[in-house]
Design a protein around this motif. Structure first.
Motif, PDB file in Angstrom:
ATOM      1  N   ASN A   1      -8.029  -2.629 -11.979  1.00 18.54           N
ATOM      2  CA  ASN A   1      -7.930  -1.623 -10.918  1.00 18.54           C
ATOM      3  C   ASN A   1      -6.806  -0.640 -11.189  1.00 18.54           C
ATOM      4  N   PRO A   2      -6.824   0.496 -10.512  1.00 19.61           N
ATOM      5  CA  PRO A   2      -5.645   1.367 -10.517  1.00 19.61           C
ATOM      6  C   PRO A   2      -4.472   0.665  -9.825  1.00 19.61           C
ATOM      7  N   ILE A   3      -3.340   1.296  -9.854  1.00 18.08           N
ATOM      8  CA  ILE A   3      -2.114   0.565  -9.524  1.00 18.08           C
ATOM      9  C   ILE A   3      -2.039   0.040  -8.083  1.00 18.08           C
ATOM     10  N   MET A   4      -2.442   0.841  -7.109  1.00 18.21           N
ATOM     11  CA  MET A   4      -2.300   0.359  -5.732  1.00 18.21           C
ATOM     12  C   MET A   4      -3.213  -0.848  -5.485  1.00 18.21           C
ATOM     13  N   SER A   5      -4.445  -0.751  -5.942  1.00 15.02           N
ATOM     14  CA  SER A   5      -5.373  -1.872  -5.762  1.00 15.02           C
ATOM     15  C   SER A   5      -4.915  -3.080  -6.561  1.00 15.02           C
TER      16      SER A   5
ATOM     17  N   LEU B   1      -4.022   6.250  -2.355  1.00 18.45           N
ATOM     18  CA  LEU B   1      -3.484   6.389  -1.000  1.00 18.45           C
ATOM     19  C   LEU B   1      -4.176   7.514  -0.233  1.00 18.45           C
ATOM     20  N   GLU B   2      -4.572   8.552  -0.958  1.00 15.16           N
ATOM     21  CA  GLU B   2      -5.269   9.660  -0.315  1.00 15.16           C
ATOM     22  C   GLU B   2      -6.762   9.379  -0.156  1.00 15.16           C
ATOM     23  N   MET B   3      -7.369   8.774  -1.145  1.00 13.82           N
ATOM     24  CA  MET B   3      -8.821   8.666  -1.165  1.00 13.82           C
ATOM     25  C   MET B   3      -9.376   7.487  -0.373  1.00 13.82           C
ATOM     26  N   ILE B   4      -8.674   6.366  -0.395  1.00 11.42           N
ATOM     27  CA  ILE B   4      -9.223   5.185   0.282  1.00 11.42           C
ATOM     28  C   ILE B   4      -9.434   5.434   1.783  1.00 11.42           C
ATOM     29  N   PRO B   5      -8.460   6.005   2.505  1.00 10.99           N
ATOM     30  CA  PRO B   5      -8.733   6.254   3.925  1.00 10.99           C
ATOM     31  C   PRO B   5      -9.843   7.278   4.142  1.00 10.99           C
ATOM     32  N   HIS B   6     -10.074   8.105   3.140  1.00 16.76           N
ATOM     33  CA  HIS B   6     -11.070   9.167   3.257  1.00 16.76           C
ATOM     34  C   HIS B   6     -12.480   8.652   2.980  1.00 16.76           C
ATOM     35  N   LEU B   7     -12.593   7.698   2.046  1.00 17.97           N
ATOM     36  CA  LEU B   7     -13.907   7.298   1.547  1.00 17.97           C
ATOM     37  C   LEU B   7     -14.378   5.938   2.041  1.00 17.97           C
ATOM     38  N   TYR B   8     -13.450   5.110   2.531  1.00 21.34           N
ATOM     39  CA  TYR B   8     -13.806   3.733   2.883  1.00 21.34           C
ATOM     40  C   TYR B   8     -13.987   3.568   4.385  1.00 21.34           C
ATOM     41  N   LYS B   9     -14.895   2.677   4.727  1.00 22.64           N
ATOM     42  CA  LYS B   9     -15.078   2.335   6.132  1.00 22.64           C
ATOM     43  C   LYS B   9     -13.777   1.728   6.673  1.00 22.64           C
ATOM     44  N   ASP B  10     -13.390   2.153   7.836  1.00 24.88           N
ATOM     45  CA  ASP B  10     -12.147   1.699   8.475  1.00 24.88           C
ATOM     46  C   ASP B  10     -10.945   1.866   7.561  1.00 24.88           C
ATOM     47  N   GLY B  11     -10.989   2.894   6.727  1.00 25.49           N
ATOM     48  CA  GLY B  11      -9.862   3.157   5.836  1.00 25.49           C
ATOM     49  C   GLY B  11      -9.583   2.018   4.870  1.00 25.49           C
ATOM     50  N   GLY B  12     -10.615   1.238   4.562  1.00 24.89           N
ATOM     51  CA  GLY B  12     -10.431   0.117   3.634  1.00 24.89           C
ATOM     52  C   GLY B  12      -9.787  -1.089   4.278  1.00 24.89           C
ATOM     53  N   LEU B  13      -9.671  -1.074   5.601  1.00 26.98           N
ATOM     54  CA  LEU B  13      -8.974  -2.160   6.296  1.00 26.98           C
ATOM     55  C   LEU B  13      -9.928  -3.038   7.103  1.00 26.98           C
TER      56      LEU B  13
ATOM     57  N   MET C   1       0.845  -1.196   0.000  1.00 25.99           N
ATOM     58  CA  MET C   1       0.000   0.000   0.000  1.00 25.99           C
ATOM     59  C   MET C   1       0.884   1.251   0.000  1.00 25.99           C
ATOM     60  N   GLY C   2       1.883   1.251   0.865  1.00 26.79           N
ATOM     61  CA  GLY C   2       2.767   2.413   0.948  1.00 26.79           C
ATOM     62  C   GLY C   2       3.641   2.585  -0.285  1.00 26.79           C
ATOM     63  N   ALA C   3       3.958   1.489  -0.952  1.00 29.06           N
ATOM     64  CA  ALA C   3       4.831   1.557  -2.132  1.00 29.06           C
ATOM     65  C   ALA C   3       4.044   1.906  -3.389  1.00 29.06           C
TER      66      ALA C   3
END
Lengths: 159, 479
Positions: free
Chosen positions: B298-302, B51-63, A123-125
């Motif tokens: 998906n986009p790259i992080m996902s 990285l910016e949007m998932i913690p903002h938009l997802y329940k429990d920051g997507g975790l 995630m961080g990378a």
């Protein structure tokens, strides 16, 4: 009076400086994990930047789950004591890599939980803007030709 | 000092269910308040950064995970709820689903649902994706599935003037997607409803089967707020609604019959670059016996998070990203899950383990993906096991059946939790009656995916909105 689990966790886990989401020891676990998990990965991001990105993510997430990530870091740090006699961050890269191969990949329930640290590292990378590069083949939206043309509004890119 | 609000209707949650009820209530002239735990994020506040949007938009920051920590559960937590992070796929549940529901004591007629589906889809402008935004992955899956004798279909979606950027799951920066935020919530506000973001309902207070108020905290400083409403509609999602009722001391069948469209991803490796990230994330689907396949990207992080492999093998796959086609097999799981309050700590827990039947169906769906990708020209298939395993020839497809035994051995997740407050007029089975009222209450209702008595097997937004439309008629008739 009933305490919530996260309240207990925050009392037990090391104190975190204002504006941060991780204690330094937890941040260091992510750095050391990134050194192993991202070895040879197509992302030109330093392990320290990976840990910084994870921390930024947790700050944004508002702390609701931050304690779980912090607890995971503590587990990653301490579990090797049971097999190596030393903490994760005290191991060399080769020893950490062997730990991943022999325990996390092949290991039981607790080790498989600890192995989830790889998702945090990724995630961080790959959440870093520099992960979209020639090696991964991703092109950021604002740089794609059809979005540069006729774009009604300037796109924002993560720093 | 505690702030007080008094309204006619208070809707807890602003997603697919809550937004529809809020609009229906506001347009009837009722003083309507929508309470949302997450932030109010408009298109201009969104960036392309996961990285910016998932913690903002997802329940429990997507975790969010189940208790066993072997299944990710993705849900939205912002005004508009999961619709904001969805692909706005509008698929109808089959008639068999409603027959099952009626068998479980829920009075939901197929005809009433058809009318409600028509209404929702008309308002959202549902249509098939434009060809110029469809990904190569979707085309390959379509061709491959047809080649093996299957009948894949184009999805109905409400993406407005979609530009095909592939970032639906972190919100639409172009403001094109017709999610709950840009439709029902906006219409509700235009009709006079108020939306209170960043506000958490700690508990519903009640006496003798009537809700007396809501105990909330609001804003960053968690200032206390008390809301009084003649009618309270809980629409906080499949996990959140049950958790709130349990935290409020309402227990009858609450948290039961939790199910998921849950699944895993298969990857086809093709010789030619596909660049599917630069297109609509998903456009086609294929239904089978207890599963639904959706070709996606998906986009790259996902992508990095859903791609299997440890150490160097993961990076090697990421280097092949331009050539990879992803498809997920979603299984309509059995309703064996539970949402509970931890007996020790009091926090919500989602307890779920896929049954043998679920695993068998999942393997069947994954094998079908592999067959379709091979038929479309894939050179190899990457299985969803944590350690990279590949199938290099269609002759070896039987390995799909043997490559894992339990979902713990694969990347397994769901963005479609359902149930928890099952609808049934039988008080032994249901948490909610067919008029959407909670058993034992006359002014407390639930209108979201948590009332599904069983898993519907396809993306649930259409069904949640249609059901909420029916719920509005039944609930507001009593206002």
């Amino acid at each position: 009076m009933k305490f919530r689990l996260e309240e207990v966790a925050y009392r037990v886990l090391p104190r975190v400086e204002p504006g941060r989401a991780l204690a330094h020891a937890e941040w260091l676990v992510i750095v050391k994990a990134a050194e192993v998990f991202l070895d040879g990965a197509p992302v030109p991001v330093s392990p320290e930047t990976v840990a910084d990105n994870v921390e930024r993510f947790l700050v944004r997430a508002g702390g609701n789950r931050a304690w779980r990530i912090r607890a995971l870091c503590v587990m990653v740090e301490l579990l090797p004591l049971s097999v190596c006699g030393r903490r994760f961050t005290q191991l060399s890269i080769a020893e950490r890599r062997r730990l991943v191969e022999e325990r996390m990949i092949a290991g039981g329930r607790l080790w498989s939980v600890v192995g989830k640290i790889r998702f945090i590292v990724r995630m961080g990378a790959y959440g870093d803007a520099r992960a979209a590069n020639a090696e991964t083949g991703f092109v950021p939206i604002p740089l794609r030709r059809r979005f540069r043309k006729n774009d009604p509004q300037p796109m924002q890119v993560a720093s | 000092m505690t702030r007080h609000e008094t309204v006619d209707v208070c809707v807890i949650g602003s997603g697919a269910g809550g937004s529809v009820v809020a609009w229906e209530a506001a347009k009837r002239g009722l003083r309507t308040l929508v309470i949302e735990r997450g932030p109010y994020v408009r298109a201009e506040d969104l960036t392309h950064s996961e990285l910016e949007m998932i913690p903002h938009l997802y329940k429990d920051g997507g975790l969010q995970l189940n208790t066993a920590m072997d299944m990710f559960i993705m849900q939205g937590s912002c005004v508009g709820g999961s619709t904001v992070i969805s692909n706005m796929v509008l698929l109808r549940a089959s008639d068999d689903v409603f027959a099952t529901w009626r068998g479980l004591g829920a009075d939901v007629s197929t005809e009433a649902m058809r009318v409600a589906y028509d209404d929702v889809e008309m308002r959202l402008g549902a249509c098939e994706p434009d060809d110029d935004v469809v990904s190569r992955t979707s085309h390959l899956f379509l061709d491959g599935a047809r080649a093996i004798g299957r009948t894949p279909r184009w999805m109905m979606k409400s993406l407005g003037k979609c530009r095909g950027c592939g970032n639906c799951n972190v919100g639409c920066t172009f403001g094109a997607k017709r999610d709950a935020l840009t439709t029902y919530i906006r219409w509700a506000e235009d009709a006079g409803a108020r939306v209170l973001p960043d506000t958490n309902v700690e508990a519903i207070t009640h006496r003798n089967g009537r809700v007396t108020g809501l105990r909330c905290t609001t804003g960053r400083r968690r200032e206390p707020l008390e809301v009084r409403a003649r009618q309270v509609v809980v629409a906080a999602g499949a996990v959140g609604s049950s958790a709130l009722l349990l935290a409020s001391g309402i227990h009858r069948n609450v948290g039961t019959r939790v199910s998921f469209n849950a699944g895993a991803m298969m990857i086809g490796d093709f010789a030619q670059p596909l660049d599917s990230y630069d297109a609509d994330q998903m456009s086609v689907y294929l239904e089978g016996d207890g599963w639904c396949i959706e070709a996606t990207h998906n986009p790259i992080m996902s992508t990095a998070l859903t791609t299997p492999g440890w150490l160097g093998e993961h990076g090697a796959l990421l280097r092949r990203q331009r050539h990879l086609a992803y498809a997920g097999a979603l299984v309509a799981t059995e309703a064996v899950g539970r949402v509970v309050q931890s007996p020790v700590w009091g926090h919500e827990e989602t307890r779920f383990a896929a049954t043998d039947r679920d695993v068998t169906r999942l393997k069947d769906g994954l094998r079908t993906i592999a067959e379709a990708f091979f038929a479309a020209g894939a050179t190899r298939i990457v299985l969803p096991t944590h350690r990279v395993q590949t199938i290099d020839s269609p002759r070896d497809l039987d390995r799909v059946s043997t490559c894992f035994r339990s979902t713990r051995e694969i990347s397994f997740g769901s963005a479609h939790p359902q149930g928890g407050n099952p609808m049934s007029d039988d008080p032994r089975l249901g948490a909610v009656r067919s008029d959407f009222s909670v058993h034992g209450f006359d002014n407390l209702f639930v209108a979201d995916a948590s009332v599904f008595p069983s898993c519907i097997g396809v993306n649930p937004i259409d069904t949640i909105m249609a059901l909420a439309s029916i719920a509005s008629g039944r609930i507001l008739a009593r206002a």
